[in-house]
Design a protein around this motif. Sequence first.
Motif, PDB file in Angstrom:
ATOM      1  N   GLN A  13       0.715  -1.039  -0.161  1.00  0.00           N
ATOM      2  CA  GLN A  13       0.060  -0.011  -0.065  1.00  0.00           C
ATOM      3  C   GLN A  13       0.671   1.165  -0.255  1.00  0.00           C
ATOM      4  OE1 GLN A  13      -2.580  -1.054   3.372  1.00  0.00           O
ATOM      5  NE2 GLN A  13      -4.337  -1.792   2.003  1.00  0.00           N
ATOM      6  N   HIS A  14       2.168   1.289   0.556  1.00  0.00           N
ATOM      7  CA  HIS A  14       2.898   2.368   0.780  1.00  0.00           C
ATOM      8  C   HIS A  14       3.498   2.592  -0.882  1.00  0.00           C
ATOM      9  CE1 HIS A  14       6.294   4.671   2.978  1.00  0.00           C
ATOM     10  NE2 HIS A  14       5.748   5.137   2.277  1.00  0.00           N
ATOM     11  N   ALA A  15       3.845   1.437  -1.291  1.00  0.00           N
ATOM     12  CA  ALA A  15       4.364   1.618  -2.813  1.00  0.00           C
ATOM     13  C   ALA A  15       3.285   2.220  -3.803  1.00  0.00           C
ATOM     14  CB  ALA A  15       4.690   0.287  -3.234  1.00  0.00           C
ATOM     15  N   ILE A  16       1.854   1.834  -3.426  1.00  0.00           N
ATOM     16  CA  ILE A  16       0.948   2.364  -4.338  1.00  0.00           C
ATOM     17  C   ILE A  16       0.708   3.884  -4.129  1.00  0.00           C
ATOM     18  CG2 ILE A  16      -1.670   2.140  -4.635  1.00  0.00           C
ATOM     19  CD1 ILE A  16      -1.165  -1.040  -4.443  1.00  0.00           C
ATOM     20  N   ASP A  17       0.823   4.040  -2.765  1.00  0.00           N
ATOM     21  CA  ASP A  17       0.427   5.499  -2.411  1.00  0.00           C
ATOM     22  C   ASP A  17       1.691   6.503  -3.096  1.00  0.00           C
ATOM     23  OD1 ASP A  17      -1.893   4.685  -0.792  1.00  0.00           O
ATOM     24  OD2 ASP A  17      -0.506   4.925   1.090  1.00  0.00           O
ATOM     25  N   LEU A  18       2.668   5.707  -3.237  1.00  0.00           N
ATOM     26  CA  LEU A  18       3.865   6.830  -3.830  1.00  0.00           C
ATOM     27  C   LEU A  18       3.797   6.689  -5.313  1.00  0.00           C
ATOM     28  CD1 LEU A  18       6.646   5.565  -1.506  1.00  0.00           C
ATOM     29  CD2 LEU A  18       5.851   7.864  -1.776  1.00  0.00           C
ATOM     30  N   ASN A  19       2.638   6.169  -5.847  1.00  0.00           N
ATOM     31  CA  ASN A  19       2.203   6.293  -7.496  1.00  0.00           C
ATOM     32  C   ASN A  19       3.045   5.230  -8.091  1.00  0.00           C
ATOM     33  OD1 ASN A  19       1.046   7.292  -9.570  1.00  0.00           O
ATOM     34  ND2 ASN A  19       2.467   8.609 -10.273  1.00  0.00           N
ATOM     35  N   PHE A  20       3.284   3.956  -7.544  1.00  0.00           N
ATOM     36  CA  PHE A  20       3.854   2.722  -7.958  1.00  0.00           C
ATOM     37  C   PHE A  20       2.947   1.726  -8.000  1.00  0.00           C
ATOM     38  CE2 PHE A  20       7.399   5.133  -6.979  1.00  0.00           C
ATOM     39  CZ  PHE A  20       8.369   4.860  -8.076  1.00  0.00           C
ATOM     40  N   ILE A  21       3.412   0.658  -8.967  1.00  0.00           N
ATOM     41  CA  ILE A  21       2.644  -0.637  -9.229  1.00  0.00           C
ATOM     42  C   ILE A  21       3.326  -1.770  -8.837  1.00  0.00           C
ATOM     43  CG2 ILE A  21       0.777   0.408 -10.608  1.00  0.00           C
ATOM     44  CD1 ILE A  21       2.081  -0.680 -13.068  1.00  0.00           C
ATOM     45  N   LEU A  22       2.903  -2.887  -8.790  1.00  0.00           N
ATOM     46  CA  LEU A  22       3.407  -3.903  -8.089  1.00  0.00           C
ATOM     47  C   LEU A  22       3.801  -4.989  -9.411  1.00  0.00           C
ATOM     48  CD1 LEU A  22       1.735  -4.917  -4.966  1.00  0.00           C
ATOM     49  CD2 LEU A  22       3.286  -3.007  -5.430  1.00  0.00           C
ATOM     50  N   GLY A  23       4.953  -5.240  -9.469  1.00  0.00           N
ATOM     51  CA  GLY A  23       5.325  -6.509 -10.445  1.00  0.00           C
ATOM     52  C   GLY A  23       5.253  -7.696  -9.788  1.00  0.00           C
ATOM     53  N   ILE A  24       4.439  -8.742 -10.240  1.00  0.00           N
ATOM     54  CA  ILE A  24       4.307  -9.912  -9.540  1.00  0.00           C
ATOM     55  C   ILE A  24       4.679 -11.028 -10.467  1.00  0.00           C
ATOM     56  CG2 ILE A  24       2.485 -11.421  -8.635  1.00  0.00           C
ATOM     57  CD1 ILE A  24       2.624  -8.785  -7.108  1.00  0.00           C
ATOM     58  N   GLY A  25       5.523 -11.776  -9.911  1.00  0.00           N
ATOM     59  CA  GLY A  25       6.301 -13.065 -10.553  1.00  0.00           C
ATOM     60  C   GLY A  25       6.115 -14.147  -9.911  1.00  0.00           C
ATOM     61  N   GLY A  26       7.229 -14.923 -10.067  1.00  0.00           N
ATOM     62  CA  GLY A  26       7.187 -16.532  -9.649  1.00  0.00           C
ATOM     63  C   GLY A  26       6.811 -16.419  -8.114  1.00  0.00           C
ATOM     64  N   VAL A  27       7.265 -15.510  -7.407  1.00  0.00           N
ATOM     65  CA  VAL A  27       7.139 -15.696  -5.732  1.00  0.00           C
ATOM     66  C   VAL A  27       5.789 -15.916  -5.427  1.00  0.00           C
ATOM     67  CG1 VAL A  27       7.548 -14.298  -3.785  1.00  0.00           C
ATOM     68  CG2 VAL A  27       9.119 -14.218  -5.302  1.00  0.00           C
ATOM     69  N   VAL A  28       4.782 -15.375  -6.194  1.00  0.00           N
ATOM     70  CA  VAL A  28       3.436 -15.446  -5.733  1.00  0.00           C
ATOM     71  C   VAL A  28       2.834 -16.829  -5.665  1.00  0.00           C
ATOM     72  CG1 VAL A  28       2.345 -15.263  -8.146  1.00  0.00           C
ATOM     73  CG2 VAL A  28       1.082 -14.380  -6.104  1.00  0.00           C
ATOM     74  N   THR A  29       3.769 -17.891  -6.572  1.00  0.00           N
ATOM     75  CA  THR A  29       3.302 -19.209  -6.689  1.00  0.00           C
ATOM     76  C   THR A  29       3.879 -20.207  -5.608  1.00  0.00           C
ATOM     77  OG1 THR A  29       5.001 -19.874  -8.051  1.00  0.00           O
ATOM     78  CG2 THR A  29       2.882 -19.233  -9.299  1.00  0.00           C
TER      79      THR A  29
END
Length: 254
Positions: free
Chosen positions: A164-180
């Motif tokens: 949420q902190h990253a998003i508040d700073l105007n960033f988006i999240l790169g989601i990769g293999g870790v999510v699995t």
Amino acid sequence: MIDTHTHLYSEQFDEDRTEMIQRALDKGVEKFFLPAIDSETHQKMLLLETEYPGKIFSMMGLHPCSVQPETWENELRIARNYLDQRDFVAIGEIGIDLYWDKSTLDIQVKAFEHQIDWAIEKDLPIVIHTRESFDETFEVLERKKHPKLRGIFHCFSGNLEQAQHAIDLNFILGIGGVVTFKNGKIDQFLNEIPLDKIVLETDSPYLAPVPFRGKRNESSYVELVAGKLVDIYKTDFSEIDRITTENALKLFGI
């Protein structure tokens, strides 16, 4: 689908690069975004881009693990020279890595700040590498806050508060293999993050998703990352594909 972070020029692909890229294209990966590391691989990256026009896009920057006392200033000069000669889609990958070497924190921060300044000047997104360094990274981003400062937290592996902190700073999240990964943890809260704040990535040849964990990663496996998001968001594959693709194209200005 779009793989927003893949090192297609890696020597790990030297034996079968063409076939590996074709496998990804056959799976429906339409575009590949290549982060720079340092001057040892810039030429290889840019050559690959010319071989796949409209499909492969290069970033430029200095990876934090390549920020070394004897060379970092010259490496920045080389990267800046490229940026002044031609267009790139982003400044990246840049940031702070305290997993491998904490002793270079001071110069990592300086290199990060220099490159953030370039991104603001050239109105480009940044792609952030952060490893064991969320606090230090956020500190720099808060200090450098600017309406034009935006980008991706690549290979996001933090907690909900950090997301949420990253998003508040105007960033988006790169989601990769870790999510699995069973111990990846981000799958436990990711559905609280709006899909319009997410892009897909592989970080090939690193961080292969399950069931290939521990093996060489490749861009075709971005389909497995998207498949995991189908489970997490309880929606269909085409919706994950459509939204994350739109997010990537918008961010990179394609």
